[in-house]
Design an enzyme around this catalytic site. Structure first.
Site, mmCIF file in Angstrom:
data_model
loop_
_atom_site.group_PDB
_atom_site.id
_atom_site.type_symbol
_atom_site.label_atom_id
_atom_site.label_comp_id
_atom_site.label_asym_id
_atom_site.label_seq_id
_atom_site.Cartn_x
_atom_site.Cartn_y
_atom_site.Cartn_z
ATOM 1 N N ILE A 127 0.852 -1.185 0.000
ATOM 2 C CA ILE A 127 0.000 0.000 0.000
ATOM 3 C C ILE A 127 0.890 1.238 0.000
ATOM 4 C CG2 ILE A 127 -1.853 1.237 1.146
ATOM 5 C CD1 ILE A 127 -2.619 -1.577 0.181
ATOM 6 N N LYS A 128 0.725 2.084 -0.999
ATOM 7 C CA LYS A 128 1.548 3.290 -1.094
ATOM 8 C C LYS A 128 0.944 4.407 -0.238
ATOM 9 C CE LYS A 128 3.707 4.304 -4.969
ATOM 10 N NZ LYS A 128 3.974 4.622 -6.406
#
Length: 379
Positions: free
Chosen positions: A142-143
């Site tokens: 997850i960025k």
């Protein structure tokens, strides 16, 4: 597609550097192009709002899915999440064999939380949870942007066992804060009974944008000393970041975490396409080869490296790291404000991703409206 030259990417892998593709599209997934990149040596994929906006705005690959969703009364948010989820899941499945072969240390695919949440920690963590549940793949990252609020979100997400790709890092001070957030999150996760070995992370240090901004300031200064630094400061900044990585992940604090199975947070070189045509188009690849790092490359940079990258890449050594420190000292000496540069780059980066996100949402709105009109006219 790549022929024998695929070995140039694999040569980087043999030196301990993973090469990830900084692109994804429905057409790439349908055509088998992504599998061909993997055969050539690509071991991961990154995405962001700009990449998805470009994919959705080019061609009609997404129209059929959007039409179907509209026929079930899906709103714009539902369409967006469904479209992105399908691509990310498929990409995760393509990269799954790489993930398994690496023992869970490579083969990742990244999806970004909404850039409009860049300054909202709790909302960012909530969206991170949603993406983990929605995609449901072990090789998902997850960025989360490395804003001040993002630091809080990074620690909280890591403490829940969520693997994070920290994005939009420009300054060394912020990078150290990112490392601290990761380690603090792992410590909390372990104390709560979690297994640190199940968590992975990369820290995306943006490269070429630093040269773009600094070169403008050096040009305004106009002295020979300033001119001598043009095109050198981005690489120096990344090299010093790698030096900080080596220090942090050989500390007593890290050894305690590693004893409990924790995985190192690898530096990832992002924004690696050369913006200035006067510079080598492989500048930010050739100069940043190092073990335990990732270089995420757009298709144009991969093509350039395959064509004329070095057959025997040079690995970062003590002299190159020392030169990085000296270049940044010289940058300060000629009068460039490092903190002002990195603050502007962070602000511009968040704004750029938010603009791309809104552009993508606008395109979905238009496609949805067209589908509704077509349905009403009995297409």
């Amino acid at each position: 597609m790549f022929g024998e030259r695929g070995s140039r990417l694999r040569a980087l892998g043999a030196l301990g550097q993973s090469v990830w593709l900084d692109s994804i599209s429905r057409e790439m997934l349908r055509s088998g192009e992504l599998e061909r990149y993997v055969e050539a040596g690509i071991t991961g994929i990154t995405s962001n709002p700009t990449i998805f906006a470009k994919a959705m705005l080019s061609g009609d690959s997404y129209d059929a899915q959007i039409d179907e969703l509209v026929s079930h009364d899906a709103d714009v948010d539902e369409i967006y999440t469904a479209v992105v989820t399908r691509d990310i899941r498929r990409a995760c499945d393509v990269m799954a064999p790489t993930h398994r072969r690496s023992g869970g240390l490579d083969g990742f695919v990244s999806v970004e939380v909404s850039p409009e949440l860049a300054h909202e920690a709790e909302a960012t963590v909530a969206e991170a949870r949603d993406w983990v549940k929605r995609v449901d793949r072990p090789n998902l990252l997850i960025k989360i942007p490395a804003t001040l609020a993002g630091l809080t979100a990074i620690e909280a997400a890591t403490a829940e066992g969520i693997s994070v790709n920290v994005t939009l890092i420009f300054s060394l001070g912020r990078y150290l804060a990112v490392i601290d957030a990761y380690m603090s999150g792992l410590e909390r996760f372990r104390e709560a009974g979690g297994n640190p070995a199940s968590v992975n992370s990369v820290a995306s240090f943006f490269v070429s944008r630093f040269d773009t901004e600094v070169d403008k300031r050096l040009g305004r200064i106009g002295t020979p000393e300033a001119a001598a630094l043009e095109g050198r400061t981005a690489v120096a900044n990344a090299r010093v970041a790698y030096l900080e990585f080596l220090r942090a992940f050989s500390s007593d604090r890290w050894y305690r975490l590693r004893r409990n199975g924790a995985n190192v947070q690898k530096p990832l070189w992002a924004s690696t396409s050369t913006k200035n045509p006067a510079y080598s188009d492989t500048l930010y690849i050739d100069t940043l080869v190092a073990p335990e790092t990732v270089n995420t490359l757009p298709e144009s940079a991969i093509a350039a490296y395959q064509d004329h990258g070095p057959d025997t890449p040079e690995v970062l050594g003590i002299n190159q790291l020392a030169d990085g420190v000296l270049v940044l000292e010289d940058l300060e000496a000629v009068g460039v404000d490092y903190e002002a540069v990195t603050a502007k780059l962070e602000q511009d980066g968040v704004s750029s991703f938010a603009d791309s996100f809104r552009e993508m949402v606008g395109d979905i709105q238009r496609k949805r409206a067209m589908a509704l009109r077509s349905g009403a006219t009995g297409r």
